[in-house]
Enzyme design. Structure first.
Site, PDB file in Angstrom:
ATOM      1  N   LYS A 126       1.315  -1.341   0.245  1.00  0.00           N
ATOM      2  CA  LYS A 126       0.229  -0.030  -0.026  1.00  0.00           C
ATOM      3  C   LYS A 126       0.776   1.434  -0.187  1.00  0.00           C
ATOM      4  O   LYS A 126       0.390   2.172  -0.412  1.00  0.00           O
ATOM      5  CB  LYS A 126      -1.102   0.016   1.173  1.00  0.00           C
ATOM      6  CG  LYS A 126      -2.488  -1.170   0.782  1.00  0.00           C
ATOM      7  CD  LYS A 126      -3.750  -0.819   1.888  1.00  0.00           C
ATOM      8  CE  LYS A 126      -4.329  -1.696   1.457  1.00  0.00           C
ATOM      9  NZ  LYS A 126      -5.674  -1.523   2.454  1.00  0.00           N
ATOM     10  N   LYS A 218      -4.758  -9.647  -6.345  1.00  0.00           N
ATOM     11  CA  LYS A 218      -6.388  -9.499  -5.139  1.00  0.00           C
ATOM     12  C   LYS A 218      -7.436  -8.474  -6.217  1.00  0.00           C
ATOM     13  O   LYS A 218      -6.442  -7.577  -6.253  1.00  0.00           O
ATOM     14  CB  LYS A 218      -6.090  -9.905  -3.702  1.00  0.00           C
ATOM     15  CG  LYS A 218      -6.791  -8.727  -2.809  1.00  0.00           C
ATOM     16  CD  LYS A 218      -6.532  -9.146  -1.662  1.00  0.00           C
ATOM     17  CE  LYS A 218      -6.440  -7.546  -0.696  1.00  0.00           C
ATOM     18  NZ  LYS A 218      -7.903  -6.820  -0.575  1.00  0.00           N
ATOM     19  N   LYS A 221     -11.098  -3.260  -3.088  1.00  0.00           N
ATOM     20  CA  LYS A 221     -11.242  -1.843  -3.184  1.00  0.00           C
ATOM     21  C   LYS A 221     -11.540  -0.736  -3.768  1.00  0.00           C
ATOM     22  O   LYS A 221     -11.554  -0.080  -4.529  1.00  0.00           O
ATOM     23  CB  LYS A 221     -12.580  -1.348  -2.086  1.00  0.00           C
ATOM     24  CG  LYS A 221     -13.065  -2.558  -1.577  1.00  0.00           C
ATOM     25  CD  LYS A 221     -13.898  -1.575  -0.193  1.00  0.00           C
ATOM     26  CE  LYS A 221     -13.749  -3.158   1.142  1.00  0.00           C
ATOM     27  NZ  LYS A 221     -12.823  -2.787   2.221  1.00  0.00           N
TER      28      LYS A 221
END
Ligand code: ATP
Ligand code: MG
Length: 356
Positions: A126, A218, A221
């Site tokens: 991230k 993956k 969102k």
């Protein structure tokens, strides 16, 4: 009477069995959240007391528009309810309404070691290349997650495969707290261990649903491409369009699972089908082995629309009533806080904080 830790006489029975899990209000819930988490949340209600949390404190570890965050929080809550979570028998609330999560997270920040957090792959993914510019919250995300679980002394945590490493860290934190404060835990009457070792529940054919555009990433969102995921808010046309456009290879489907090994996109679609049909990949391949993707995708569209259509409709109905959603969250938060406050009192005594 202290609420009881593990004792020599009764090591297995000491902790009340309880389920905790959370979902971030970071955007549209998708098929990965549904199959990896929500379906499991619903199934566990028959056997356990469950606490399901919309983790808004986690969401702000990356920027959230204050005008959008309440909508996203209510939407995740609506998804919980639409999927079949019962907020009266169990507890549904948003994290920021129970301050004890953040309070325990601070204690855990002082228990967890830098070396442990440096190994966390979610932070690396991230934060990306610009790590210096990532928030400290994003870095310490796993200590807050440990607090979420352990403030309820939860014993079982249903999550997708991507959260396995964080669960292991939660276990390490629980263990180190129990070791570091062993004498004080004993002295305050909590036996040999104050926190349980929470068990991850990660099972079935869809514990890691992959992006429809890239079988190595993956479904998320926060992925910029809406085509990469099926949202729970997508209508039948959008679902059909995304599945038809999903990346595949030119081969027919294999008849056995090992034929999926080198084919991540095929493996993903077969896993999704198996999870939606509540069967195994092997069974799906027994039915579709030798079929072309066009045939298989048409069947997958039908199945996905049948499963997700009613959830989509119920979510729409629920988000139109924010007053009701907020009342569910307020009621859940009040009940959650009773448990969390009890744990925090004990933690303060164990750590040695003077309290009122
Ligand atoms: P974000 O990209 O903001 O992290 P997310 O899609 O990863 O969002 P989370 O709220 O972080 O969603 O995770 C909620 C739950 O859904 C967790 O239990 C997580 O493991 C599970 N989950 C998330 N993505 C997938 C996926 N692709 N397949 C299976 N489970 C998933
Ligand atoms: Mg995530």
């Amino acid at each position: 009477m202290p609420c009881g830790g593990a004792t020599d006489e009764d090591p297995g029975m000491a902790f009340k069995e309880r389920v905790f899990s959370g979902v971030q209000p970071t955007g549209n819930l998708h098929l990965g959240n549904y199959l990896g988490a929500l379906v499991k949340f619903v199934a566990l209600q028959d056997k356990y007391d469950c606490i399901y949390c919309v983790v808004d404190l986690h969401a702000i570890t990356v920027w959230q528009d204050p005008a959008e965050l309440p909508k996203a929080t209510r939407e995740v809550t609506a998804a919980f309810l639409a999927c079949g979570i019962d907020p009266k028998k169990h507890i549904v609330f948003n994290q920021s309404q129970v301050a004890e999560h953040a309070e325990l997270a601070w204690v855990f920040n002082c228990i967890a070691r830098l070396g442990w957090l440096n190994r966390m792959t979610q932070f690396k993914e991230k934060a990306g290349k610009d790590r210096e510019n990532a928030s400290i919250g994003l870095y310490s995300y796993p200590t807050l997650m440990a607090a979420d679980i352990l403030v309820y002394r939860a014993t079982h945590v249903p999550v997708g495969e991507d959260q396995k490493q964080h669960l292991e860290l939660s276990r390490d934190i629980a263990q180190k707290f129990n070791n570091d404060f062993a004498k004080s835990i004993q002295a305050h009457g909590y036996g040999d261990a104050f926190f349980p070792q929470p068990e991850p529940l990660i099972q079935g054919p869809a514990t890691r649903v992959m992006s429809l555009r890239d079988g190595s990433k993956k479904m998320s969102k926060s992925d910029a491409s809406d085509q990469s995921r099926i949202n729970l808010t997508d209508d039948a046309d959008a679902i059909a369009h995304k599945i038809r456009r999903a990346k595949t290879d030119p081969e027919a489907l294999p008849s056995e699972e090992k034929g999926l090994d080198p084919r991540p996109e095929a493996d993903n679609l077969v896993g999704i089908y198996a999870a939606l049909a509540e069967t195994s990949k092997a069974d799906v391949l027994r039915e579709f082995g030798g079929a072309q993707f066009s045939t298989f995708k048409a069947a997958l569209v039908d199945l996905a629309v049948t499963r997700l259509g009613p959830i989509n409709a119920e979510m729409k109905r629920l988000v139109a009533d924010p007053v009701y959603i907020d009342s569910v969250l307020a009621d859940g938060a009040a009940r959650a806080q009773v448990i969390a406050a009890e744990t925090m009192k004990a933690v303060k005594d164990i750590v040695g904080f003077v309290r009122r």
